[in-house]
Structure formats: structure tokens, C-alpha cells
Design an enzyme around this catalytic site. Structure first.
Site, PDB file in Angstrom:
ATOM      1  N   ASP A 223       9.558   0.772   4.896  1.00 53.88           N
ATOM      2  CA  ASP A 223      10.673   0.161   5.648  1.00 53.88           C
ATOM      3  C   ASP A 223      11.474   1.387   6.447  1.00 53.88           C
ATOM      4  O   ASP A 223      12.027   1.372   7.593  1.00 53.88           O
ATOM      5  CB  ASP A 223      11.741  -0.696   4.890  1.00 53.88           C
ATOM      6  CG  ASP A 223      10.718  -1.621   4.001  1.00 53.88           C
ATOM      7  OD1 ASP A 223       9.759  -1.963   4.406  1.00 53.88           O
ATOM      8  OD2 ASP A 223      11.297  -2.057   2.919  1.00 53.88           O
TER       9      ASP A 223
ATOM     10  N   LEU B  36      12.560  -8.527   6.995  1.00 50.07           N
ATOM     11  CA  LEU B  36      12.557  -7.720   8.236  1.00 50.07           C
ATOM     12  C   LEU B  36      13.148  -6.590   7.920  1.00 50.07           C
ATOM     13  O   LEU B  36      13.612  -5.661   8.790  1.00 50.07           O
ATOM     14  CB  LEU B  36      13.232  -8.482   9.435  1.00 50.07           C
ATOM     15  CG  LEU B  36      12.320  -9.593  10.059  1.00 50.07           C
ATOM     16  CD1 LEU B  36      12.998 -10.299  10.984  1.00 50.07           C
ATOM     17  CD2 LEU B  36      11.051  -8.993  10.647  1.00 50.07           C
ATOM     18  N   SER B  37      13.581  -6.139   6.627  1.00 49.69           N
ATOM     19  CA  SER B  37      14.080  -5.029   6.025  1.00 49.69           C
ATOM     20  C   SER B  37      15.516  -4.694   6.649  1.00 49.69           C
ATOM     21  O   SER B  37      15.932  -3.646   7.051  1.00 49.69           O
ATOM     22  CB  SER B  37      13.258  -3.669   6.634  1.00 49.69           C
ATOM     23  OG  SER B  37      12.047  -3.755   5.640  1.00 49.69           O
TER      24      SER B  37
ATOM     25  N   THR C 150       0.703  -1.149  -0.155  1.00 51.15           N
ATOM     26  CA  THR C 150       0.041   0.126  -0.009  1.00 51.15           C
ATOM     27  C   THR C 150       0.778   1.042  -0.031  1.00 51.15           C
ATOM     28  O   THR C 150       0.340   2.167  -0.451  1.00 51.15           O
ATOM     29  CB  THR C 150      -0.917  -0.176   1.304  1.00 51.15           C
ATOM     30  OG1 THR C 150      -0.165  -0.325   2.398  1.00 51.15           O
ATOM     31  CG2 THR C 150      -1.901  -1.091   1.136  1.00 51.15           C
ATOM     32  N   ASP C 151       2.258   1.086   0.467  1.00 53.00           N
ATOM     33  CA  ASP C 151       3.033   2.365   0.750  1.00 53.00           C
ATOM     34  C   ASP C 151       3.148   3.147  -0.533  1.00 53.00           C
ATOM     35  O   ASP C 151       2.895   4.123  -0.702  1.00 53.00           O
ATOM     36  CB  ASP C 151       4.281   2.145   1.520  1.00 53.00           C
ATOM     37  CG  ASP C 151       5.174   1.120   0.738  1.00 53.00           C
ATOM     38  OD1 ASP C 151       4.833   0.377  -0.238  1.00 53.00           O
ATOM     39  OD2 ASP C 151       6.394   1.181   1.160  1.00 53.00           O
TER      40      ASP C 151
END
Ligand code: GLA
Length: 340
Positions: A154, A106-107, A35-36
């Protein structure tokens, strides 16, 4: 809320420029996936684990990081972007340490970029750019130097993380609203699906292109403005349906957190996963197996997390339940900071 409130000018100026340590956490995204970059809503939180970069100034103009591979794109990108922003970097040696599992959704790459940039600004004795600009700079490092486009989820989660809270990020206005994340018993955990994310960059970039195309066909600026994808050709109609329904799930999840309703939150995780699998088509067989294993272990809900095409799964387990092998409990921690 702004990183700058934490890195106050006074603290910054009083730092020893010969040994600056910057820490940037990884992030989990509770809900609000893909969505970002559609100006939408996300609900991430910074986790405890992350990347620490220690910068020590040295003679000679070069920036070196003996622990990173030769020509590391993140380091090259961070140095080039900071120079382009007018930061005069001194020669320095960077040591990089991480307790984040890599390529697990987890970026770790965003955390590396943020920590590198903060440590380099510290070594230069320069106040880092303000949060949004800093997030954009770090995102450019990833997209222009590694070819993987990213939204700002992130970077903003790593920069703005707040202990005990998730952040409702509105990627159109860039409002970041902390939402208390205390489930009073149920546990959130991340599991690595084990699937190599080989298609991650190309598949992710393709989804972004599809969203741009759908927005154009609908005559809206971005899919944030779309009501549905009715009338669009397949698969664009389904891509739109995912984005529209996922934005709604973010606000439903905020309501569930505020009501302390773990069961409702679990159902939203399941609905998000179904949408990401069927409409957005970013799941793979290993991820499906991992989600099924979570449900067999009694999860209240489980979903693919991050860019997809492999990576990790986020699951919510009832209190006292034995977690499946390899599950890593995640709790919200503070955002990126200098360690004195
Ligand atoms: C990756 C990107 C983020 C976001 C997610 C999907 O993690 O880096 O910007 O788009 O995928 O929600």
C-alpha cells in the site's frame, strides 16, 4: 524511480514552512494479493482519490490535528517514528482532508500515514527518508500503533504511483516497473462489499503466520522460493498454492496489459478470486455476493481486493456497460507529492 526525483531538494528548500500541503493517494491492486509479505509480486496502481494533510507551524512544541480523534494512533505513530528517525518536529497544526472511502480496501490508512509523514517532514524543513525507508516507516506506524501488520504494497503504491500506469512491484528486490494501464474501453471499478472488516487484523496476521510456518517447513527463506506446497498439512499447502499461483498471475496480467487483452485480464481476476476464496480463505459472504453481482452486470472478471475478510471488490467491465450501483471507476494517477 524514486520519490526523491519528484521532491527535489530545490523544491523542498523553497517551500513555505508555514503551510505545507502533502497529498497521498489511495491504491487499487490489479492483482498480486497476499504476495507482498512473501517477497512476491504485486501489480497495484495509485488512484486519483487520497488524503491531503496541511501542516501549519505554531508556537508551542506540540503537533495537533483537531480533525483526528484524540490519541489517533496514526498521528502518534507518525510523530514517534519521525522523532526516532532523528527528525526535529516543530509545533504544528495538521488539517486532514480525504476523498477516499474508508475501510473499503483502498488503503485509506496507508494514504493517511504517507500524507502525515510528508507534511510533518515539510513542516520540519527536512527531506523525507528515501522511498523504501519511508514506506517501511509508514508500515511500522500501522503495525506498531494499530496492531495491523501490513506488507509494503500500500505504501509503495501510494508513494510510487505513476499516471496512466500500474506498477509491477517485486517485493524481494523492490524493483518497481511501470506498466501502461490503458485498456482502450474496458473500465476497472471498485465496489464496497459492505462487510465490516471485523476480522481483518486478526485474520490477516494469522495468514502471515501461516506463510512463515509453511516457509519454515519447506526450508525456504520465504514463499517466493517455494515451488508448491506438496506434502504440507492442510491448510498450509493451499496457502502456498495461492502465493505461488498468484505470483504467476501477476506476470500473466502484465503480459495481458501489454497485449491489450482485456478478456485475458478478466480471466486472471477471476482466477485470483477463486484462489483467494478457496486456497487463501479470505473471502466472506458479502464479498461473494458483490463478486456475483459484478458478473451478473457483465463483468469480464472480479476479485476481492486488499487484505480481505470484507472490504472491496475490483471488477473489469466491458466498454459501455452500465456499472452496478455504487461502483467507483478507478484509473491510475500519480503518487504522493507536495502540493504547492
Ligand atoms: C493489506 C496490506 C498489504 C497487503 C494486502 C494483501 O492491504 O496492507 O500490505 O498485504 O493486504 O495483498
Amino acid at each position: 524511480m524514486c520519490l526523491w526525483t519528484r521532491l527535489s531538494a530545490v523544491v523542498w528548500a523553497s517551500m513555505n514552512p508555514h503551510g505545507i500541503r502533502a497529498f497521498a493517494p489511495g491504491r487499487a491492486n490489479l492483482i498480486g494479493e497476499h504476495t507482498d509479505y512473501n517477497d512476491g509480486l504485486c501489480l497495484p496502481f495509485a488512484i486519483g482519490a487520497g488524503v491531503t494533510v496541511t501542516a501549519t507551524t505554531r508556537d508551542g512544541g506540540e503537533v495537533v490535528a483537531p480533525g483526528l480523534p484524540d490519541g489517533d494512533p496514526y498521528l502518534r505513530g507518525a510523530v514517534a517514528e519521525l522523532r526516532a528517525a532523528g527528525v526535529e518536529l516543530p509545533g504544528c497544526t495538521l488539517e486532514v482532508a480525504s476523498d477516499l472511502p474508508q475501510k473499503a480496501g483502498l488503503s485509506s490508512s496507508a494514504a493517511l500515514c504517507v500524507a502525515l509523514v510528508l507534511a510533518l517532514c515539510g513542516a520540519a524543513g527536512t527531506v523525507p527518508p528515501e522511498t523504501l525507508e519511508l514506506a517501511r516507516l509508514c508500515s511500522r506506524v500501522e503495525s506498531e500503533y494499530t496492531g495491523a501488520e501490513t506488507g509494503l504494497l500500500d505504501q509503495l503504491a501510494s508513494l510510487l504511483g505513476r499516471d496512466g500506469h500500474a506498477l509491477r512491484l517485486d517485493m524481494r528486490t523492490f524493483d518497481a516497473e511501470p506498466v501502461q494501464l490503458d485498456l482502450h474501453g474496458p473500465v476497472l471499478a471498485v465496489l464496497d462489499s459492505g462487510a465490516a472488516r471485523t476480522l481483518a487484523a486478526s485474520g490477516y496476521n494469522e495468514r502471515r503466520a501461516e506463510c512463515r510456518c509453511a516457509a519454515q517447513l519447506l526450508g525456504v527463506e520465504s514463499l517466493r522460493d517455494a515451488l508448491d506446497g506438496a506434502g504440507l498439512p492442510d491448510p498450509l499447502d493451499r496457502r502456498v498454492r495461492h502465493v505461488v499461483s498468484e505470483n504467476a498471475r501477476v506476470d500473466a496480467a502484465v503480459a495481458a496489459l501489454r497485449a491489450g487483452d482485456a478478456r485475458a485480464l478478466g480471466e486472471l481476476l477471476d482466477a485470483s478470486h477463486a484462489s483467494l476464496r478457496d486456497d487463501y480463505e479470505v473471502s466472506v459472504a458479502d464479498v461473494e455476493r458483490t463478486v456475483a453481482a459484478c458478473h451478473e452486470a457483465g463483468a469480464l472478471g472480479a476479485r476481492i481486493m486488499g487484505g480481505g475478510f470484507g472490504g472491496s471488490v475490483l471488477a473489469l467491465f466491458p466498454p459501455g456497460r452500465a456499472l452496478p450501483a455504487g461502483a467507483l471507476p478507478v484509473t491510475p494517477g500519480p503518487g504522493a507529492r507536495l502540493l504547492c
